[in-house]
Design an enzyme around this catalytic site. Structure first.
Site, short mmCIF file in Angstrom:
data_model
loop_
_atom_site.label_atom_id
_atom_site.label_comp_id
_atom_site.label_asym_id
_atom_site.label_seq_id
_atom_site.Cartn_x
_atom_site.Cartn_y
_atom_site.Cartn_z
N TYR A 56 0.86 -1.19 0.00
CA TYR A 56 0.00 0.00 0.00
C TYR A 56 0.89 1.23 0.00
CZ TYR A 56 -4.96 -0.64 0.01
OH TYR A 56 -6.24 -0.85 -0.39
N ASP A 202 -5.80 12.63 -25.60
CA ASP A 202 -5.71 11.24 -25.11
C ASP A 202 -4.99 10.47 -26.21
OD1 ASP A 202 -6.15 8.57 -24.66
OD2 ASP A 202 -8.27 8.78 -24.15
N LYS A 231 -0.77 -0.23 -25.19
CA LYS A 231 -1.07 -0.39 -26.62
C LYS A 231 0.25 -0.30 -27.40
CE LYS A 231 -5.85 1.18 -26.11
NZ LYS A 231 -6.10 2.01 -24.92
#
Ligand code: DSN
Length: 428
Positions: A56, A202, A231
Site C-alpha cells: 500500500y 488522449d 497499446k
C-alpha cells in the site's frame, strides 16, 4: 512462508494455471491484430508479477500515508523520470490504473459536473470517456461532439472550431481509438486557446508512435495529455496522465485522493520497465516497422478490392469497410476468429449499422510487429483476410486458413519458455 503458500501456481491452482497456459498458446498460435493490443516483454511480466503487489502506498514519493515505501519511491520516481524523458512533459502522474481513470482525473482536476466539454464522436473514432452518453463523461458533463468529414473521413477541424465557438466548452478533448490518420494537435491547441478552453489529448493508441517521434507530439500544444501504457507503448495494462507544470498539483490531487486510493505499485514498476524499453533505439525501429506494416496491410487490402476508411493509414491501424462487400463487421470478426486472425468489429463514420453489428473491422499491426513480422507477412495475411471474407461461412476454408496461420506463427514464436515450462511440469 507457510509451506502451502510457497507452492507454484500449477500445484496451488491447476485450473487457473491451465487457463494461463491455454491463453499463452492462443497468443502463440494465432494472429493478434486488435489495434489496441500488444505483447509485453518478459521483463515487464516479471515486474508485474513482483512482490510490489503486496504494497500500500497512498500518496506520492516522499509523502506517503504508509510506512515501508522506501523501494516503492524508487520505482515511482524512476517511472516518472523515464516518462518525462520520453514525452518531454513538465509533469507526469504514473498512478492512474487505466486510461479511463487518467481521463477522469483530468476532468476532475479542472471541471465541475454540468460543465461543457467537446470531444470526438465515438462512432467517428473517438472514445467512450470523451463524452459518450453511457459513460460518466457523458452523464456528468454537457457534451458536444465533433467528427470526421463525410468525404475525406478525416477530422473536420472547421466543424471542431465552429462547435468550440458555439458551445464554449470548458475543455476540448482530442485523441481517438479508431482513427487511422495523423491528428493535428497544433491546430486543436490553437482552437482551444482562441475559445479559452482547456485542452486534453488522449494519445492511448499512438503513444508509442509519439514516443518514437513518428507522430507529432501533442505536448507543446496541450494542457493535459493522457495515455494507456499497454497499446503501442507495449507496457502493462494501465494509464498515465501528463500536464503543464501549472496544473500539476490539481492533477495529482485529482488522481489521489480524488479518483483513486492506493496505487498499483507492481504495475508502476512494469510501467517503468516499459518506459526504459521505449527509450532504447530499437523501440524507434519497432515503431517504424509498425507503421510500415499498417501501410502495407492497407495497400494490399485495397489491391484486393477493399474500401479502406479515409483511403489509407498514417499510423498503426486501419479501418476496413467490410459492409461495402456485403458483410457486417460482426460476421467478419467471427469468421476471422475462426481462421485464427483476431480483429474487432468497429463502426465506421456515418455507419448505418449499430455498434454491435458495425460495418467495419479495425485491424492493427503493433502485436504482430513485436513478433518480428514484416511487410512480406502483411501481404500474406491480407490475402488470407480477403479469402476469409469472401466466404465467411465456409467452415472448411476457414479451417484450412487456420492451419496456414498456425504454420506462419511457428516461425515467430512467442513466450516459448513459459509454454515449455508448463508442458514440462505437467508432463508426468
Ligand atoms: N477499448 C480500447 C480500444 O480497443 O481501442 C480503447 O480504450
Amino acid at each position: 512462508m507457510t509451506e502451502h503458500l510457497a507452492q507454484p501456481l500449477n500445484v496451488a491452482d491447476p485450473e487457473i494455471a491451465r487457463a494461463i497456459y491455454n491463453e499463452t498458446r492462443r497468443l502463440d498460435s494465432g494472429l493478434e491484430m486488435i489495434a489496441s493490443e500488444n505483447y509485453v516483454s518478459e521483463a515487464v511480466l516479471e515486474a508485474l508479477g513482483s512482490v510490489f503487489t503486496n504494497k500500500y502506498a497512498e500518496g506520492y514519493p516522499g509523502r506517503r500515508y504508509y510506512g515501508g515505501c522506501e523501494y516503492t519511491d524508487v520505482v515511482e520516481r524512476l517511472a516518472q523520470s523515464r516518462a518525462k524523458e520520453i514525452f518531454g512533459a513538465d509533469h507526469v502522474n504514473v498512478q492512474p490504473h487505466s486510461g479511463a481513470q487518467a481521463n477522469m482525473s483530468v476532468y476532475m482536476s479542472m471541471l465541475k459536473p454540468g460543465d461543457s466539454i467537446l470531444g470526438m464522436n465515438l462512432s467517428h473514432g473517438g472514445h467512450l470517456t470523451h463524452g459518450h452518453q453511457l459513460n460518466f463523461s457523458g452523464k456528468y458533463f454537457n457534451v458536444a461532439a465533433y467528427g470526421v468529414n463525410q468525404e475525406t473521413e478525416q477530422i473536420d477541424y472547421d466543424q471542431l472550431a465552429k462547435l468550440a465557438e458555439e458551445h464554449k466548452p470548458k475543455m476540448i478533448i482530442c485523441g481517438a481509438s479508431a482513427y487511422p490518420r495523423i491528428i493535428n494537435f497544433e491546430k486543436i491547441g490553437v482552437i482551444a486557446r482562441q475559445t479559452k478552453a482547456y485542452v486534453l489529448a488522449d494519445i492511448a493508441h499512438i503513444a508509442g508512435l509519439v514516443a518514437a517521434g513518428l507522430h507529432p507530439s501533442p505536448i507543446p500544444h496541450m494542457d493535459f495529455v493522457t495515455t494507456t501504457t499497454h497499446k503501442t507503448l507495449r507496457g502493462p495494462r494501465a494509464g498515465m496522465a501528463m500536464c503543464k507544470e501549472e496544473f500539476a498539483k490539481k492533477l495529482d490531487s485529482a488522481v489521489f485522493p480524488g479518483v483513486q486510493g492506493g496505487p498499483l505499485v507492481h504495475v508502476i514498476a512494469a510501467k517503468a520497465v516499459c518506459f526504459l524499453e521505449a527509450l532504447q533505439p530499437s523501440f524507434r525501429e519497432y515503431q517504424k516497422q509498425v507503421v510500415k506494416n499498417a501501410a502495407t496491410l492497407a495497400s494490399s487490402l485495397k489491391d484486393l478490392g477493399f474500401r479502406i476508411v479515409s483511403g489509407g493509414t498514417d499510423n498503426h491501424l486501419i479501418l476496413v469497410d467490410v459492409f461495402a462487400k456485403g458483410i457486417t463487421g460482426k460476421v467478419a470478426e467471427k469468421a476471422l476468429e475462426h481462421a485464427g486472425i483476431t480483429v474487432n468489429k468497429n463502426t465506421i463514420p456515418f455507419d448505418q449499422n449499430p455498434p454491435l453489428v458495425a460495418s467495419g473491422i479495425r485491424i492493427g499491426t503493433p502485436a504482430l510487429t513485436t513478433r518480428g513480422m514484416g511487410e512480406k507477412e502483411m501481404q500474406i495475411i491480407a490475402s488470407w483476410i480477403a479469402d476469409v471474407l469472401a466466404n465467411p461461412e465456409n467452415n472448411a476454408n476457414l479451417e484450412k486458413i487456420k492451419v496456414e496461420v498456425q504454420k506462419l506463427c511457428k516461425n515467430f514464436p512467442l513466450y516459448t519458455k513459459r509454454l515449455t515450462s508448463y508442458e514440462q511440469s505437467n508432463s508426468a
